[in-house]
Each structure stands twice: as structure tokens, then as C-alpha cells.
Scaffold this active site. Structure first.
Site, mmCIF file in Angstrom:
data_model
loop_
_atom_site.group_PDB
_atom_site.id
_atom_site.type_symbol
_atom_site.label_atom_id
_atom_site.label_comp_id
_atom_site.label_asym_id
_atom_site.label_seq_id
_atom_site.Cartn_x
_atom_site.Cartn_y
_atom_site.Cartn_z
ATOM 1 N N GLY A 13 46.203 91.156 69.565
ATOM 2 C CA GLY A 13 47.295 90.682 70.431
ATOM 3 C C GLY A 13 48.065 91.821 71.059
ATOM 4 O O GLY A 13 49.294 91.754 71.196
ATOM 5 N N ASN A 63 39.706 86.566 70.879
ATOM 6 C CA ASN A 63 40.572 85.478 70.437
ATOM 7 C C ASN A 63 40.464 85.456 68.914
ATOM 8 O O ASN A 63 39.397 85.160 68.367
ATOM 9 C CB ASN A 63 40.061 84.159 71.038
ATOM 10 C CG ASN A 63 40.854 82.959 70.562
ATOM 11 O OD1 ASN A 63 41.598 83.030 69.587
ATOM 12 N ND2 ASN A 63 40.694 81.842 71.242
ATOM 13 N N VAL A 64 41.555 85.763 68.238
ATOM 14 C CA VAL A 64 41.492 85.929 66.780
ATOM 15 C C VAL A 64 41.199 84.637 66.024
ATOM 16 O O VAL A 64 40.955 84.665 64.815
ATOM 17 C CB VAL A 64 42.785 86.580 66.210
ATOM 18 C CG1 VAL A 64 42.879 88.042 66.603
ATOM 19 C CG2 VAL A 64 44.023 85.798 66.615
ATOM 20 N N ASN A 90 48.531 91.525 64.435
ATOM 21 C CA ASN A 90 49.776 91.308 65.183
ATOM 22 C C ASN A 90 49.767 90.020 66.006
ATOM 23 O O ASN A 90 50.831 89.458 66.267
ATOM 24 C CB ASN A 90 49.992 92.520 66.111
ATOM 25 C CG ASN A 90 51.053 92.267 67.154
ATOM 26 O OD1 ASN A 90 52.251 92.321 66.872
ATOM 27 N ND2 ASN A 90 50.636 91.957 68.384
ATOM 28 N N TYR A 155 55.532 77.991 61.825
ATOM 29 C CA TYR A 155 55.610 79.460 61.920
ATOM 30 C C TYR A 155 56.054 80.064 60.581
ATOM 31 O O TYR A 155 55.488 81.059 60.113
ATOM 32 C CB TYR A 155 56.599 79.786 63.036
ATOM 33 C CG TYR A 155 56.683 81.235 63.454
ATOM 34 C CD1 TYR A 155 55.718 81.805 64.294
ATOM 35 C CD2 TYR A 155 57.744 82.029 63.045
ATOM 36 C CE1 TYR A 155 55.828 83.127 64.701
ATOM 37 C CE2 TYR A 155 57.864 83.351 63.449
ATOM 38 C CZ TYR A 155 56.895 83.894 64.284
ATOM 39 O OH TYR A 155 57.004 85.200 64.689
HETATM 40 P P1 NAP Z 1 54.158 88.095 72.623
HETATM 41 O O1 NAP Z 1 54.983 88.931 73.527
HETATM 42 O O2 NAP Z 1 54.052 86.615 72.852
HETATM 43 O O3 NAP Z 1 52.683 88.729 72.542
HETATM 44 C C1 NAP Z 1 51.703 88.160 71.726
HETATM 45 C C2 NAP Z 1 50.347 88.623 72.202
HETATM 46 O O4 NAP Z 1 49.340 87.989 71.373
HETATM 47 C C3 NAP Z 1 50.056 88.181 73.645
HETATM 48 O O5 NAP Z 1 49.386 89.206 74.344
HETATM 49 C C4 NAP Z 1 49.157 86.960 73.439
HETATM 50 O O6 NAP Z 1 48.302 86.668 74.537
HETATM 51 C C5 NAP Z 1 48.369 87.399 72.220
HETATM 52 N N1 NAP Z 1 47.690 86.257 71.587
HETATM 53 C C6 NAP Z 1 48.139 84.987 71.448
HETATM 54 N N2 NAP Z 1 47.195 84.232 70.852
HETATM 55 C C7 NAP Z 1 46.132 85.050 70.601
HETATM 56 C C8 NAP Z 1 44.856 84.859 70.038
HETATM 57 N N3 NAP Z 1 44.451 83.650 69.587
HETATM 58 N N4 NAP Z 1 44.019 85.914 69.947
HETATM 59 C C9 NAP Z 1 44.389 87.134 70.401
HETATM 60 N N5 NAP Z 1 45.574 87.378 70.975
HETATM 61 C C10 NAP Z 1 46.450 86.333 71.068
HETATM 62 O O7 NAP Z 1 54.673 88.231 71.113
HETATM 63 P P2 NAP Z 1 55.435 89.417 70.370
HETATM 64 O O8 NAP Z 1 56.870 89.104 70.404
HETATM 65 O O9 NAP Z 1 54.945 90.722 70.852
HETATM 66 O O10 NAP Z 1 54.945 89.149 68.879
HETATM 67 C C11 NAP Z 1 53.958 89.941 68.221
HETATM 68 C C12 NAP Z 1 53.933 89.561 66.754
HETATM 69 O O11 NAP Z 1 55.233 89.774 66.190
HETATM 70 C C13 NAP Z 1 53.605 88.097 66.491
HETATM 71 O O12 NAP Z 1 52.819 87.980 65.331
HETATM 72 C C14 NAP Z 1 54.966 87.475 66.254
HETATM 73 O O13 NAP Z 1 54.888 86.307 65.466
HETATM 74 C C15 NAP Z 1 55.671 88.599 65.535
HETATM 75 N N6 NAP Z 1 57.122 88.493 65.591
HETATM 76 C C16 NAP Z 1 57.790 88.582 66.778
HETATM 77 C C17 NAP Z 1 59.178 88.473 66.776
HETATM 78 C C18 NAP Z 1 59.999 88.570 68.038
HETATM 79 O O14 NAP Z 1 61.228 88.409 67.946
HETATM 80 N N7 NAP Z 1 59.421 88.832 69.186
HETATM 81 C C19 NAP Z 1 59.862 88.251 65.572
HETATM 82 C C20 NAP Z 1 59.155 88.163 64.405
HETATM 83 C C21 NAP Z 1 57.776 88.298 64.415
HETATM 84 P P3 NAP Z 1 48.864 85.777 75.795
HETATM 85 O O15 NAP Z 1 49.316 86.768 76.818
HETATM 86 O O16 NAP Z 1 47.691 84.963 76.222
HETATM 87 O O17 NAP Z 1 49.970 84.945 75.276
#
Ligand code: NAP
Length: 247
Positions: A13, A63-64, A90, A155
Site C-alpha cells: 500500500g 492487491n494484498v 501497511n 477496523y
Molecule cells: P491511505 O492514504 O488510504 O493509503 C492506503 C494505501 O493502501 C493506498 O495507496 C491504497 O490504494 C492502498 N490499498 C488499499 N487497499 C489495498 C489492497 N487491497 N492492496 C494493496 N494496496 C491497497 O491510508 P494511510 O492513511 O496512508 O494508511 C496506511 C496504514 O496506516 C493503513 O494500514 C491504516 O489503517 C494505518 N493507519 C492510518 C491512520 C491515519 O490516521 N491515517 C491511523 C492509524 C492507522 P488506493 O489508492 O486504491 O486506495
């Protein structure tokens, strides 16, 4: 300065958001980085961006939730670079709804993408790491997985499961010099949180003792530590990076 020269790091991701920041951070420490994402457009754009920074980078669409994609990723990376030293699980999604309104599709999509994927990736890549008797696995969990959150039963369950997976991976692979730790971000400024309403963002900010959101770099810095030689005796832990939220 953390030295990751010649280490190969796979980050799921990583086309955008926290994953991309982690990739840049590890690359700046000398690692060869594998960007992987479900989204081909952001993946290709990010590969170009990292190449322009003169890093060693390859992009693999993955796609994971699809086992064949994971097998293909492992083959492509080991064909090119022979080994994998660092895995960052991630990739993650949200499908928020109060439990009473949450349907099974919302539940299952989040469990598949945020939890089952990490089991599959870890199983496939720990096999490669075992051959070299070296590995660093870092799972991106969430404060929600530690403390729960309204509207996030799916989640919270997935991220709590990821913490259980982290501790068990640490136990089962310790003898092969593979560590596994989790970073649990709080409220980080990415597209995932930009999707929330201004009202919700204001309410969360009020609860954070530091009164600000974290940045993707705050998470990447914690991941870099777990990926480093300096963290060689740390395994099975969860590090919350959240500005004091919920502590
Ligand atoms: P993000 O901006 O939504 O980015 C997530 C990335 O993962 C996107 O590029 C998305 O692709 C990709 N993705 C989604 N489904 C996938 C799949 N099946 N296979 C491969 N890639 C996939 O999220 P983020 O905020 O960077 O979050 C990253 C991690 O941190 C996640 O695990 C999230 O739960 C965790 N996290 C985030 C926060 C926060 O506040 N942001 C807080 C706690 C934990 P698309 O472009 O197609 O969507």
C-alpha cells in the site's frame, strides 16, 4: 544515522500516504525499496518520484487480498534482488459504520485487507527471510486496535488481530533472527483522515493532548527504528505514535 545499505524492503500500500513516506524514509537510509499497491496510477507516479531521488526502487502491482498477487510479488522481487530483509504490512482501508448498521461486506473487506493480507504476506516473505536468518517485519496497526473506536468495529477488530499476529510472528520466528513489531498510529494527516468531516476532525483534535495530527513521517521514523540494526533485540512490541491520545 540508520544504515540499511543493501537491505531489500517491501512496503504494501505504498503508492501514497504513510506507505509512501515509509518507502522514502527507508530508501534514504540506503535500502532498495519495493513499492507495491493495488492502484497502478499512484504506484507508477510514486516509483517515478523515488527514481528521481536516485533511489533503488521497483514497483510491483499487488492487491494484498489476492494470494496470486503476493506470490507474484515475492517471485519478482527475489528474481531481481534475491532477498527480502524488511516487510512493512501497511496496506489498509476503512469502511466505517456503527455496528448496528455495519453490513457483512463492510466487515469482511476490512478484515481481508487489514488483517488476512498481513498473515499471507508474512507467511510468504518470512520463508525468504528464514533462508538468510535475518528479517524485520513491521505491521502498521492503529490506536483503534488497542483502544477501540465508535463506528470502527471492523477496523478495531482487524487492527487488534494484527497486534496478536505481530506477537505470534515474533515468537515463531525469533530463532531465525526475524523480529516483528507493530507501530500503532493515532490520527495522521493522509487521504484516509481527509475523508472525515470537519466536525469529526475537530472533535478528535480536541482529545489529542498535543492538539495536532501526526504526519506520515512521524510513522515512517518509528518504522525506520524497528527496521534498523539498533532494534535487533526488540520484538513483539507495539509502539503507539499518537501525540498522547488515549494514554
Ligand atoms: P491511505 O492514504 O488510504 O493509503 C492506503 C494505501 O493502501 C493506498 O495507496 C491504497 O490504494 C492502498 N490499498 C488499499 N487497499 C489495498 C489492497 N487491497 N492492496 C494493496 N494496496 C491497497 O491510508 P494511510 O492513511 O496512508 O494508511 C496506511 C496504514 O496506516 C493503513 O494500514 C491504516 O489503517 C494505518 N493507519 C492510518 C491512520 C491515519 O490516521 N491515517 C491511523 C492509524 C492507522 P488506493 O489508492 O486504491 O486506495
Amino acid at each position: 544515522m540508520v544504515n540499511l545499505n543493501d537491505k531489500v524492503a517491501v512496503i504494501t500500500g505504498s503508492g501514497r500516504g504513510i506507505g509512501k513516506s515509509i518507502a522514502i524514509n527507508l530508501m534514504n537510509c540506503g535500502a532498495k525499496v519495493v513499492l507495491s499497491d493495488i492502484n497502478q496510477d499512484t504506484l507508477q507516479a510514486s516509483v517515478k518520484e523515488l527514481e528521481a531521488l536516485k533511489g533503488q526502487v521497483m514497483g510491483v502491482a499487488c492487491n494484498v487480498t489476492v494470494s496470486e498477487d503476493i506470490d507474484k510479488l515475492v517471485k519478482e522481487v527475489t528474481d531481481k534482488w534475491q532477498r527480502i530483509d524488511i516487510l512493512v504490512n501497511n496496506a489498509g482501508i476503512t469502511r466505517d459504520n456503527l455496528m448496528i448498521r455495519m453490513d457483512e461486506a463492510q466487515w469482511q473487506a476490512v478484515i481481508d485487507t487489514n488483517l488476512t493480507s498481513a498473515f499471507k504476506m508474512t507467511k510468504a516473505i518470512a520463508k525468504v527471510m528464514s533462508k538468510f536468518k535475518y528479517g524485520r517485519i513491521i505491521n502498521i496497526a492503529s490506536t483503534t486496535g488497542v483502544h477501540g473506536n465508535f463506528g470502527q468495529a471492523n477496523y478495531a477488530a482487524a487492527k487488534a488481530g494484527l497486534i496478536g499476529l505481530t506477537k505470534t510472528t515474533a515468537l515463531e520466528f525469533a530463532s531465525r533472527n526475524i523480529t516483528c513489531n507493530a507501530v500503532a498510529p493515532g490520527f495522521i494527516d493522509t487521504d484516509m483522515t481527509k475523508a472525515l468531516s470537519a466536525d469529526i476532525i475537530a472533535k478528535v483534535l480536541e482529545k489529542i493532548p498535543m492538539k495536532k495530527m501526526g504526519t506520515p513521517d512521524d510513522i515512517a521514523n518509528a518504522v525506520r527504528f524497528f527496521a534498523s540494526q539498533e532494534a535487533q533485540y526488540i520484538t513483539g512490541t507495539v509502539l503507539e505514535v499518537n501525540g498522547g491520545l488515549y494514554t
